[in-house]
Design an enzyme around this catalytic site. Structure first.
Site, short mmCIF file in Angstrom:
data_model
loop_
_atom_site.label_atom_id
_atom_site.label_comp_id
_atom_site.label_asym_id
_atom_site.label_seq_id
_atom_site.Cartn_x
_atom_site.Cartn_y
_atom_site.Cartn_z
N ASP A 33 15.56 -29.27 -39.58
CA ASP A 33 14.25 -29.60 -40.15
C ASP A 33 13.86 -31.04 -39.76
O ASP A 33 14.72 -31.86 -39.45
CB ASP A 33 14.41 -29.49 -41.68
CG ASP A 33 13.15 -29.82 -42.44
OD1 ASP A 33 12.06 -29.59 -41.90
OD2 ASP A 33 13.29 -30.27 -43.59
N ASP A 63 10.89 -33.11 -41.56
CA ASP A 63 10.51 -33.90 -42.74
C ASP A 63 11.63 -33.87 -43.77
O ASP A 63 12.06 -32.80 -44.21
CB ASP A 63 9.25 -33.32 -43.39
CG ASP A 63 8.08 -33.33 -42.42
OD1 ASP A 63 8.09 -34.17 -41.50
OD2 ASP A 63 7.17 -32.50 -42.57
#
Lengths: 171, 171
Positions: free
Chosen positions: B8, B10
């Site tokens: 991922d 963020d």
């Protein structure tokens, strides 16, 4: 549960050949003829391919493939549709593709969009794409959307569709 | 064959909390304290969350999570890394995220990037994410990257990692 269908953008929703012909004419005055492109890769057919697809506005203003709006609406009511588009190779295309998609296909939500480099890690039951390289690693049903570059690709591994009317008939 | 790991952006590579605190201070003069945010969603912790994440430059200038460059380099040498980022909900983030990633992690190629809405159709063996909603539909090994919003999430379904030093130790 609905089946999941992965739908390509360039060459399936967006008429990239028409746009390349427009950009070539605009830049060099040359009017290219699509009949001369059968069996050639896009790079062979368009010597300025790289320059055009990296030009501002190329993806944002691409013409639509005929029948794509009705066709995608039809699929979207029947299947779990994901739009899967190769975009990160030409990074400026990312925002242009999202805007283009949202303008022409407002019934497609942000949750249905995937912009990637390779497509071989995206799960689905059915894939519609004009590039055999994307279909070849897909383990579901494969629909090859006819475009000049894939005219000589043998059909034994794919269902070949000549346009959106074929998709609606078969799916 | 190498295992495929989905990473991922963020909250794992990009320090979204630090950036939200910066943007809040810039806009309202208020200095928010991260200790007051434990167990709250990002929306609860930041009343102007939507405004900030839709602001020009928010993703382009986000600070790095400490250790993320060395950590991702380590993973990239050992695994087949795909960066999988929710981006289409905030469309202006698409180009900003690609530019940010290419600036800070130049060893990640365009073929390793996926910008999407939902992550439940991306295939992999291992997933590192700070949002349980992304991990919960993933059928491989799940690593929950600690962030204030997930502090109260029970760990029984995830390996909780407190930072990149944990990832390097465990993977």
């Amino acid at each position: 549960m609905r089946q999941q269908i992965l739908v390509d953008m360039d060459g399936v929703l967006a008429d990239v050949y028409a746009q390349l012909i427009i950009f070539e004419h605009r830049d060099s005055g040359i009017k290219l003829n699509i009949e001369n492109m059968y069996g050639k890769t896009e790079l062979e057919a368009f010597p300025s391919f790289e320059k055009h697809v990296r030009s501002k506005g190329f993806f944002r203003t691409a013409p639509l493939i005929p029948g794509s709006i009705e066709g995608l609406k039809y699929l979207n009511e029947k299947y779990n549709v994901l739009i899967v588009s190769s975009a990160t190779e030409f990074p400026q295309s990312l925002n242009e593709k999202e805007e283009w998609l949202s303008e022409h296909f407002p019934f497609i939500t942000w949750e249905q969009m995937i912009f990637c480099g390779r497509k071989d890690s995206i799960r689905g039951n059915i894939m519609i794409d004009d590039h055999p390289k994307n279909l070849s690693t897909f383990d579901g049903e494969r629909y090859l959307f006819a475009q000049p570059h894939n005219m000589c690709v043998p059909d034994r591994n794919y269902h070949r569709v000549s346009g959106w009317q074929d998709i609606i008939r078969l799916l």
